[in-house]
Design an enzyme around this catalytic site. Structure first.
Site, PDB file in Angstrom:
ATOM      1  N   ARG A 191      38.120  45.845  27.101  1.00 31.97           N
ATOM      2  CA  ARG A 191      38.222  44.606  28.113  1.00 31.97           C
ATOM      3  C   ARG A 191      38.632  43.346  27.510  1.00 31.97           C
ATOM      4  O   ARG A 191      39.546  42.796  28.172  1.00 31.97           O
ATOM      5  CB  ARG A 191      36.807  44.821  28.818  1.00 31.97           C
TER       6      ARG A 191
ATOM      7  N   SER B 293      43.760  40.755  42.951  1.00 33.83           N
ATOM      8  CA  SER B 293      43.464  41.177  41.763  1.00 33.83           C
ATOM      9  C   SER B 293      44.820  41.463  40.714  1.00 33.83           C
ATOM     10  O   SER B 293      45.595  41.638  41.163  1.00 33.83           O
ATOM     11  CB  SER B 293      42.726  42.570  41.758  1.00 33.83           C
ATOM     12  N   ASN B 294      44.274  41.342  39.383  1.00 29.97           N
ATOM     13  CA  ASN B 294      45.292  41.937  38.350  1.00 29.97           C
ATOM     14  C   ASN B 294      45.383  43.472  38.678  1.00 29.97           C
ATOM     15  O   ASN B 294      46.580  43.928  38.019  1.00 29.97           O
ATOM     16  CB  ASN B 294      44.712  41.680  37.008  1.00 29.97           C
TER      17      ASN B 294
ATOM     18  N   ASP C  23      38.079  39.444  43.669  1.00 29.03           N
ATOM     19  CA  ASP C  23      38.633  40.216  42.481  1.00 29.03           C
ATOM     20  C   ASP C  23      37.988  41.424  42.787  1.00 29.03           C
ATOM     21  O   ASP C  23      36.877  41.528  42.981  1.00 29.03           O
ATOM     22  CB  ASP C  23      38.135  39.368  41.115  1.00 29.03           C
ATOM     23  N   ALA C  24      38.479  42.638  41.844  1.00 30.68           N
ATOM     24  CA  ALA C  24      37.966  44.024  41.826  1.00 30.68           C
ATOM     25  C   ALA C  24      37.241  44.197  40.751  1.00 30.68           C
ATOM     26  O   ALA C  24      35.790  44.694  40.877  1.00 30.68           O
ATOM     27  CB  ALA C  24      39.057  44.733  41.913  1.00 30.68           C
ATOM     28  N   TYR C  25      37.366  43.748  39.594  1.00 27.74           N
ATOM     29  CA  TYR C  25      36.590  44.260  38.302  1.00 27.74           C
ATOM     30  C   TYR C  25      35.299  43.364  38.335  1.00 27.74           C
ATOM     31  O   TYR C  25      35.249  42.374  38.138  1.00 27.74           O
ATOM     32  CB  TYR C  25      37.449  43.937  37.157  1.00 27.74           C
TER      33      TYR C  25
END
Length: 229
Positions: free
Chosen positions: A46, A123-124, A15-17
């Site tokens: 968020r 990722s989203n 995932d990125a975040y």
């Protein structure tokens, strides 16, 4: 959670975040927009982002994450009764194109790549958001094609989102590790069948979802140890 080294893993999806990129640092650059209100705003922003992705996944009403992010910002500002100019709104949105990696990212990713482990984002974030974060962090050449949930029109934790790793790498689930910052994301990936590592930078408690990641640690150096490389 055993934190025992993985055996037989050939790839890792991230995932990125929070996992690799530090949004809090980028948001601090917007303090001149709203002063001390930025801290409360970004927290609400968020939370609403996540709520909108989950609702859209359940309802089958996908839009890309950039639009979700903008809609969540609009709601958070209204909830706080903040009056923002178009310029201020644009500056806050642009913070998502200014993300940089955590200090532990480059060395950890190099270790994994040198060990022959293939890597990609799952990722989203839109592909464009991921491209910007990679470019800002000097991480070009590390990752394979971005697995944005836009590909399958379904946000995590929809199983269709997690399946992208299997389809992209042409491997079994057991051969692909998943690294996530959010406890719910780690739980979703583990439920899907990935060996899962929780990058628990926030020292959060385990989610009460009836499933636990295979390993956890405070940073990416712990992921490297977990991968056994």
């Amino acid at each position: 959670m055993s934190n025992a080294p993985l055996i037989g893993v050939k790839a890792c999806v991230f995932d990125a975040y929070g996992t690799l990129f530090d949004f809090a640092a980028a948001a601090k650059g917007c303090r001149d927009v709203l002063g001390d209100a930025i801290d409360k705003l970004t927290a609400l922003w968020r939370d609403k982002q996540l709520q909108y992705t989950w609702l859209r996944a359940i309802q089958g009403r996908h839009v890309d994450f950039w639009q979700v992010t903008e809609q969540a910002l609009t709601f958070a500002a209204r909830l706080m009764k903040l009056e923002m100019s178009g310029t201020q709104r644009d500056q806050l949105m642009e913070s998502y194109l200014e993300l940089k990696a955590w200090p532990d990212a480059a060395a950890a990713l190099k270790r994994l790549k040198d060990a022959g482990i293939r890597m990609a984002f799952l990722s989203n974030f839109t592909a464009e958001m991921l491209d910007a974060a990679v470019r800002n962090s000097g991480l070009q050449g590390i990752f394979e094609a971005h697995l944005s949930t836009d590909r399958v029109q379904a946000f995590k934790p929809d199983p269709r989102a997690y399946r992208m790793g299997v389809d992209a790498f042409g491997m079994e689930r057991e051969e692909i590790a998943f690294a996530a910052f959010a406890g719910w994301d780690a739980a979703g990936a583990k439920r899907f069948g990935y060996p899962t590592f929780w990058v628990n930078r926030a020292n959060a408690p385990l989610e009460e979802l009836g499933v636990a990641p295979d390993g956890a640690g405070a940073g990416l150096q712990d992921l490297v140890a977990f991968a056994g490389v």
